[in-house]
Structures are given as C-alpha cells and as structure tokens.
Motif scaffolding. Structure first.
Motif, PDB file in Angstrom:
ATOM      1  N   GLU A   1      20.537  -5.793  19.665  1.00 53.70           N
ATOM      2  CA  GLU A   1      20.603  -6.022  18.214  1.00 53.70           C
ATOM      3  C   GLU A   1      19.297  -5.665  17.522  1.00 53.70           C
ATOM      4  O   GLU A   1      19.307  -5.116  16.415  1.00 53.70           O
ATOM      5  N   ARG A   2      18.166  -5.966  18.154  1.00 53.52           N
ATOM      6  CA  ARG A   2      16.871  -5.608  17.564  1.00 53.52           C
ATOM      7  C   ARG A   2      16.766  -4.094  17.425  1.00 53.52           C
ATOM      8  O   ARG A   2      16.348  -3.583  16.391  1.00 53.52           O
ATOM      9  N   ALA A   3      17.152  -3.369  18.467  1.00 53.87           N
ATOM     10  CA  ALA A   3      17.114  -1.911  18.406  1.00 53.87           C
ATOM     11  C   ALA A   3      18.094  -1.386  17.359  1.00 53.87           C
ATOM     12  O   ALA A   3      17.773  -0.457  16.606  1.00 53.87           O
ATOM     13  N   ALA A   4      19.266  -2.000  17.277  1.00 55.00           N
ATOM     14  CA  ALA A   4      20.287  -1.554  16.318  1.00 55.00           C
ATOM     15  C   ALA A   4      19.849  -1.770  14.875  1.00 55.00           C
ATOM     16  O   ALA A   4      20.291  -1.032  13.982  1.00 55.00           O
ATOM     17  N   VAL A   5      18.993  -2.726  14.635  1.00 54.48           N
ATOM     18  CA  VAL A   5      18.468  -2.958  13.285  1.00 54.48           C
ATOM     19  C   VAL A   5      17.426  -1.898  12.920  1.00 54.48           C
ATOM     20  O   VAL A   5      17.351  -1.474  11.774  1.00 54.48           O
ATOM     21  N   LEU A   6      16.653  -1.475  13.904  1.00 57.64           N
ATOM     22  CA  LEU A   6      15.537  -0.562  13.646  1.00 57.64           C
ATOM     23  C   LEU A   6      15.897   0.919  13.742  1.00 57.64           C
ATOM     24  O   LEU A   6      15.160   1.765  13.235  1.00 57.64           O
ATOM     25  N   PHE A   7      17.004   1.229  14.398  1.00 52.29           N
ATOM     26  CA  PHE A   7      17.459   2.610  14.530  1.00 52.29           C
ATOM     27  C   PHE A   7      18.863   2.707  13.959  1.00 52.29           C
ATOM     28  O   PHE A   7      19.679   1.806  14.169  1.00 52.29           O
ATOM     29  N   ASP A   8      19.162   3.800  13.269  1.00 50.51           N
ATOM     30  CA  ASP A   8      20.546   3.976  12.839  1.00 50.51           C
ATOM     31  C   ASP A   8      21.393   4.331  14.071  1.00 50.51           C
ATOM     32  O   ASP A   8      20.854   4.518  15.160  1.00 50.51           O
ATOM     33  N   GLU A   9      22.701   4.418  13.892  1.00 51.18           N
ATOM     34  CA  GLU A   9      23.589   4.627  15.047  1.00 51.18           C
ATOM     35  C   GLU A   9      23.283   5.910  15.819  1.00 51.18           C
ATOM     36  O   GLU A   9      23.315   5.922  17.052  1.00 51.18           O
ATOM     37  N   VAL A  10      22.995   6.975  15.098  1.00 49.89           N
ATOM     38  CA  VAL A  10      22.695   8.247  15.751  1.00 49.89           C
ATOM     39  C   VAL A  10      21.377   8.137  16.522  1.00 49.89           C
ATOM     40  O   VAL A  10      21.286   8.537  17.689  1.00 49.89           O
ATOM     41  N   GLU A  11      20.363   7.583  15.879  1.00 52.48           N
ATOM     42  CA  GLU A  11      19.072   7.413  16.554  1.00 52.48           C
ATOM     43  C   GLU A  11      19.196   6.522  17.782  1.00 52.48           C
ATOM     44  O   GLU A  11      18.622   6.832  18.838  1.00 52.48           O
ATOM     45  N   LEU A  12      19.933   5.447  17.658  1.00 52.72           N
ATOM     46  CA  LEU A  12      20.102   4.533  18.778  1.00 52.72           C
ATOM     47  C   LEU A  12      20.804   5.241  19.934  1.00 52.72           C
ATOM     48  O   LEU A  12      20.420   5.075  21.093  1.00 52.72           O
ATOM     49  N   GLY A  13      21.785   6.054  19.622  1.00 55.63           N
ATOM     50  CA  GLY A  13      22.446   6.844  20.656  1.00 55.63           C
ATOM     51  C   GLY A  13      21.474   7.790  21.347  1.00 55.63           C
ATOM     52  O   GLY A  13      21.515   7.961  22.568  1.00 55.63           O
ATOM     53  N   GLN A  14      20.570   8.385  20.564  1.00 60.78           N
ATOM     54  CA  GLN A  14      19.563   9.288  21.144  1.00 60.78           C
ATOM     55  C   GLN A  14      18.577   8.519  22.022  1.00 60.78           C
ATOM     56  O   GLN A  14      18.197   8.988  23.091  1.00 60.78           O
ATOM     57  N   VAL A  15      18.167   7.343  21.581  1.00 59.20           N
ATOM     58  CA  VAL A  15      17.255   6.524  22.383  1.00 59.20           C
ATOM     59  C   VAL A  15      17.920   6.160  23.712  1.00 59.20           C
ATOM     60  O   VAL A  15      17.318   6.303  24.784  1.00 59.20           O
ATOM     61  N   ILE A  16      19.160   5.714  23.651  1.00 57.62           N
ATOM     62  CA  ILE A  16      19.873   5.347  24.885  1.00 57.62           C
ATOM     63  C   ILE A  16      20.044   6.574  25.778  1.00 57.62           C
ATOM     64  O   ILE A  16      19.831   6.505  26.997  1.00 57.62           O
ATOM     65  N   ALA A  17      20.391   7.705  25.200  1.00 55.78           N
ATOM     66  CA  ALA A  17      20.546   8.934  25.988  1.00 55.78           C
ATOM     67  C   ALA A  17      19.223   9.327  26.642  1.00 55.78           C
ATOM     68  O   ALA A  17      19.198   9.742  27.813  1.00 55.78           O
ATOM     69  N   ALA A  18      18.114   9.193  25.919  1.00 60.89           N
ATOM     70  CA  ALA A  18      16.803   9.520  26.489  1.00 60.89           C
ATOM     71  C   ALA A  18      16.478   8.589  27.654  1.00 60.89           C
ATOM     72  O   ALA A  18      15.938   9.030  28.676  1.00 60.89           O
ATOM     73  N   ILE A  19      16.821   7.329  27.520  1.00 56.08           N
ATOM     74  CA  ILE A  19      16.593   6.361  28.601  1.00 56.08           C
ATOM     75  C   ILE A  19      17.441   6.729  29.815  1.00 56.08           C
ATOM     76  O   ILE A  19      16.957   6.740  30.953  1.00 56.08           O
TER      77      ILE A  19
END
Length: 148
Positions: free
Chosen positions: A105-123
């Motif tokens: 939830e903290r990450a979802a607040v700070l990143f939009d959905e597309v960005e969050l998807g990119q962060v997860i994909a990078a991980i």
C-alpha cells in the motif's frame, strides 16, 4: 554454464524482458533496486555489475554504500526509493512472509499503477538474473554485456 553462449534464445528473451522492465524507471531507482536485491541474494556477479552501473548513473557513493541499511539512512533516499526498496526486499523474500499489505500500500500510494508495475517487474528481473548467475557460478567482475 554461460546462458548467453549456451542458450542464446533464452538470453535474448531475458534481455528483452529486462529492457521492458526498465522502461520509465529512473536510473538511480533501478540501480538501487538491483543492488539491494543482489545483496539479499548473495549474487556477487550482479552486485559487481550494478555497483559499476550505479557509478555511471551518478548514484552518490554514500547511497550505494548504505543501500543495505536504507531504512536506517532515510536522509539518503527519497520516500519513493524507500518504498521501492522495502517492496524489493519483500518480493525477493516472498516465501518468508509474502508482501505485507502495508508495504504494498505504501508503494501504491507513491507510484501510479504503471510505475508500480515497472518497479515490480524490475524487482522480478534482477531476481531472475541473480538466480541465473548464482546457479551458473558466474564470477564477480565479468560482464556478459561487454563480451564479444
């Protein structure tokens, strides 16, 4: 086992996925994620590579040196970086306790959905590379991106 040489089709697919996962991510954030995940996974090959990449991305040495203890050095990392690093640690160690709701939830607040998807994909991608390098016994200091 050297995937680029022995399994070029797999390697090319991984490289394409790597490129897609990095699209739109700030180079600093991407390298911090890659360094932290490689530390957790004990991948000297990837850690060596991404320490070099962090220098090229002009990540200051203090941040690189403290990434393993990012939670204790909040002045060196932005809120978004701290959220991404927290998420990276939990995704990397997903088998331990999953990803806690508050971390996601903290990450979802700070990143939009597309960005969050990119962060997860990078991980996910650096975890894949770590596993290939550790299983294949890739030595630190070698970089397949610079091989003929």
């Amino acid at each position: 086992m050297w995937i680029p040489r022995t399994n070029p089709t797999v390697y090319k697919a991984l490289v394409a996925l790597q490129r897609a996962s990095a699209e739109g991510l700030a180079p600093r954030l991407a390298e911090l994620i890659r360094i932290r995940v490689s530390q957790i996974n004990g991948c000297a090959y990837c850690l060596h590579m991404h320490l070099s990449d962090a220098r090229s991305a002009e990540v200051e040495p203090e941040a690189v040196g403290m990434v393993a203890l990012w939670a204790d050095a909040p002045h060196l990392f932005t809120d978004r970086e701290r959220a991404a690093l927290d998420l990276a640690e939990h995704v990397t160690q997903v088998g331990d306790d999953g990803v806690p709701d508050n971390v996601f939830e903290r990450a979802a607040v700070l990143f939009d959905e597309v960005e969050l998807g990119q962060v997860i994909a990078a991980i996910v991608m650096i975890n894949a590379w770590n596993r290939i390098a550790v299983a294949g016994r890739y030595p630190a200091g070698l970089d397949e991106r610079r091989m003929p």
